[in-house]
Structure formats: structure tokens, C-alpha cells
Design a protein around this motif. Structure first.
Motif, short mmCIF file in Angstrom:
data_model
loop_
_atom_site.label_atom_id
_atom_site.label_comp_id
_atom_site.label_asym_id
_atom_site.label_seq_id
_atom_site.Cartn_x
_atom_site.Cartn_y
_atom_site.Cartn_z
N ARG A 1 -7.18 0.21 -2.48
CA ARG A 1 -7.78 -0.01 -3.80
C ARG A 1 -7.80 1.29 -4.62
O ARG A 1 -8.87 1.79 -4.99
CB ARG A 1 -9.20 -0.57 -3.65
CG ARG A 1 -9.24 -1.95 -3.01
CD ARG A 1 -10.66 -2.45 -2.81
NE ARG A 1 -10.66 -3.75 -2.15
CZ ARG A 1 -10.60 -4.92 -2.80
NH1 ARG A 1 -10.56 -4.92 -4.13
NH2 ARG A 1 -10.60 -6.05 -2.13
N PRO A 2 -6.66 1.87 -4.89
CA PRO A 2 -6.64 3.10 -5.69
C PRO A 2 -7.13 2.84 -7.11
O PRO A 2 -6.81 1.82 -7.72
CB PRO A 2 -5.16 3.49 -5.68
CG PRO A 2 -4.45 2.18 -5.50
CD PRO A 2 -5.31 1.35 -4.61
N SER A 3 -7.91 3.75 -7.62
CA SER A 3 -8.42 3.61 -8.99
C SER A 3 -8.50 4.94 -9.73
O SER A 3 -8.92 4.99 -10.88
CB SER A 3 -9.80 2.96 -8.98
OG SER A 3 -10.73 3.76 -8.26
N SER A 4 -8.09 6.02 -9.05
CA SER A 4 -8.15 7.33 -9.72
C SER A 4 -7.22 8.32 -9.03
O SER A 4 -6.83 8.14 -7.87
CB SER A 4 -9.58 7.88 -9.70
OG SER A 4 -10.01 8.14 -8.37
N LYS B 1 -1.09 8.83 -7.91
CA LYS B 1 -0.40 9.96 -8.54
C LYS B 1 0.68 9.47 -9.48
O LYS B 1 0.86 10.01 -10.58
CB LYS B 1 0.20 10.87 -7.46
CG LYS B 1 0.92 12.09 -8.03
CD LYS B 1 1.47 12.96 -6.90
CE LYS B 1 2.20 14.18 -7.45
NZ LYS B 1 2.73 15.02 -6.35
N ARG B 2 1.41 8.45 -9.05
CA ARG B 2 2.46 7.90 -9.91
C ARG B 2 1.88 7.28 -11.17
O ARG B 2 2.46 7.40 -12.25
CB ARG B 2 3.27 6.86 -9.14
CG ARG B 2 4.55 6.46 -9.88
CD ARG B 2 5.44 5.56 -9.07
NE ARG B 2 4.99 4.18 -9.07
CZ ARG B 2 4.59 3.52 -8.00
NH1 ARG B 2 4.56 4.12 -6.82
NH2 ARG B 2 4.21 2.27 -8.09
N GLU C 1 -8.58 8.14 -14.24
CA GLU C 1 -9.09 6.88 -13.72
C GLU C 1 -8.41 5.71 -14.41
O GLU C 1 -8.12 5.78 -15.61
CB GLU C 1 -10.61 6.79 -13.91
CG GLU C 1 -11.38 7.87 -13.18
CD GLU C 1 -12.88 7.81 -13.45
OE1 GLU C 1 -13.66 8.13 -12.54
OE2 GLU C 1 -13.26 7.45 -14.59
N PHE C 2 -8.18 4.64 -13.67
CA PHE C 2 -7.51 3.48 -14.25
C PHE C 2 -8.07 2.20 -13.64
O PHE C 2 -8.42 2.16 -12.45
CB PHE C 2 -5.99 3.55 -14.02
CG PHE C 2 -5.60 3.78 -12.60
CD1 PHE C 2 -5.34 2.71 -11.74
CD2 PHE C 2 -5.48 5.07 -12.08
CE1 PHE C 2 -4.96 2.91 -10.42
CE2 PHE C 2 -5.10 5.28 -10.75
CZ PHE C 2 -4.85 4.21 -9.93
N PRO C 3 -8.18 1.13 -14.43
CA PRO C 3 -8.68 -0.14 -13.90
C PRO C 3 -7.64 -0.85 -13.05
O PRO C 3 -6.44 -0.71 -13.30
CB PRO C 3 -9.01 -0.96 -15.16
CG PRO C 3 -8.37 -0.25 -16.30
CD PRO C 3 -7.96 1.11 -15.87
N THR C 4 -8.10 -1.55 -12.04
CA THR C 4 -7.20 -2.28 -11.15
C THR C 4 -7.67 -3.73 -10.98
O THR C 4 -8.85 -4.03 -11.11
CB THR C 4 -7.13 -1.63 -9.75
OG1 THR C 4 -8.41 -1.71 -9.14
CG2 THR C 4 -6.69 -0.18 -9.85
N ALA D 1 0.84 -1.19 0.00
CA ALA D 1 0.00 0.00 0.00
C ALA D 1 0.88 1.25 0.00
O ALA D 1 1.84 1.33 0.76
CB ALA D 1 -0.91 -0.01 1.22
N GLN D 2 0.53 2.20 -0.86
CA GLN D 2 1.36 3.40 -0.99
C GLN D 2 0.46 4.60 -1.29
O GLN D 2 -0.33 4.57 -2.23
CB GLN D 2 2.37 3.22 -2.11
CG GLN D 2 3.39 4.33 -2.24
CD GLN D 2 4.36 4.08 -3.37
OE1 GLN D 2 3.96 4.07 -4.53
NE2 GLN D 2 5.62 3.87 -3.03
#
Length: 207
Positions: free
Chosen positions: A58-61, A27-28, A74-77, A21-22
Motif C-alpha cells: 500500500r505505497p502512498s508516499s 519512487k517511480r 504523497e499520493f492517494p491510492t 507489488a514493487q
């Protein structure tokens, strides 16, 4: 692929595998996406594979904005931890994609605390390599990867290899399969080699 205007349309795929987890991960993802887009002037699809053990991560955006100027990315994970659920795990076991075995190894290495249980999973996954009838070069490559992912205490590692020897002999596997390969024997410690020497010698002599 060509657009209706006759121009070539190339889509670049950017994939990130995140093992912990980060806070700055989303952002990266955004930064890498726009840097690749700027460098190649092409559409970029960013995908995230989350292999950590934090169910809440669960980052997605990613979004930022000020004074009416706003960015929303936004990006799929894919969260590997979700595949510990029985139905999802069954999907992996039923898949004929070789990467399903790699994913199973990664998951079990992450979530299994008991070393004896982990040894059982390692044996099961390696056994699946044989049961699926893969060619020897692919078996060797997958074995090395799974062996690297699932590390066992030295005593259990010796037990695991002895059990796998016994399984190969019981199933009448070719004697020149995994264990006669120098690349596999080179991963053994000196003590492990001494313990397993009778098995290795017997196989080398037959091969």
C-alpha cells in the motif's frame, strides 16, 4: 479555471495502474510527477490504482533527504482488493458507472483460483451488461474487455458461451447482439467454433 490573478489554471492528472507489488513503485510515482510538472510547468495530481493481490502493498508516499534537504511526496491510492469486502463489492454492483463492471472483472480474475467459480463470475458480469440496458456498441466493447480479462480453460469457455446463448434466447434478446459480431467470433479457437457452430449458424441465419 482562472486564478484570482486572471491566469488560466490547468491541473494535469497522472494515473498509474500497478498490477504487482514493487519496491520502487513510490519512487517511480514521484519521478513521473516531477517530470510531467517540469515538462508542462503545470500542477500535477498523481493517483495510484493498485490491482495486485498483496494486501500489505500500500505505497502512498516517497521521501528522501540528506544534510537538511528533504523531499516528501504523497499520493492517494485505491486498492482494488479492498472491494472484495461485501460492503465495498455491493458499492460496485450498485454503481451505474460502466467502469465498475471492469473493476469487478479485474478483481475476480485476480482473486478467483477455481476455474468453475470464475466461469460463474464471468457469466454474471456479462449478464449485467444486458440487464443494465446498454447500447449494443458499448456491450460489445465491454464484452471484449471482460472476455480478455477473465480467461477460462477451453472446455469451460465453451460451456460459458453455451450458457450465454441459452440466456439470450430465454430473455429473447436480439439475435444480432454479441454473437453475430465478427470481432467476437474471431476470438474463438477452431475447436470452440466447431462445438458452437450450431448456435452461431442459427443466430446468423435469423439475423
Amino acid at each position: 479555471m482562472r486564478t484570482h490573478e486572471g491566469r488560466d489554471l490547468w491541473v494535469l492528472v497522472h494515473t498509474e495502474v500497478q498490477g504487482a507489488a514493487q519496491t520502487e513503485f513510490a519512487k517511480r510515482m514521484f519521478q513521473y510527477n516531477y517530470r510531467i510538472r517540469d515538462r508542462y510547468d503545470r500542477s500535477v495530481v498523481s493517483l495510484a490504482v493498485l490491482s495486485d493481490t498483496n494486501r500489505q502493498f500500500r505505497p502512498s508516499s516517497y521521501e528522501d533527504g540528506r544534510w537538511g534537504c528533504r523531499i516528501l511526496f504523497e499520493f492517494p491510492t485505491v486498492k482494488l482488493l479492498d472491494y472484495t469486502e461485501p460492503e465495498r463489492w455491493a458499492e460496485l454492483e450498485a454503481s451505474d458507472n460502466v467502469f465498475a463492471l471492469v473493476i469487478m472483472a479485474q478483481i475476480r480474475a485476480k482473486v478467483t483460483d477455481d476455474a468453475e467459480t470464475l466461469k460463474g463470475w464471468k457469466f454474471r458480469l456479462i449478464r449485467m451488461l444486458y440487464e443494465r440496458g446498454y447500447e449494443r456498441p458499448l456491450i460489445l466493447q465491454l464484452f471484449r474487455l471482460i472476455d480478455w480479462m477473465i480467461r477460462l480453460p477451453e472446455g469451460l469457455e465453451v460451456d460459458f458461451r453455451q450458457e450465454l446463448y441459452a440466456y439470450e434466447e430465454q430473455q429473447r434478446m436480439p439475435y444480432n447482439h454479441i454473437w453475430s459480431a465478427p470481432r467476437c467470433k474471431s476470438h474463438l479457437t477452431v475447436q470452440q467454433k466447431e462445438t458452437l457452430r450450431p448456435y452461431i449458424r442459427r443466430r446468423d441465419e435469423v439475423a
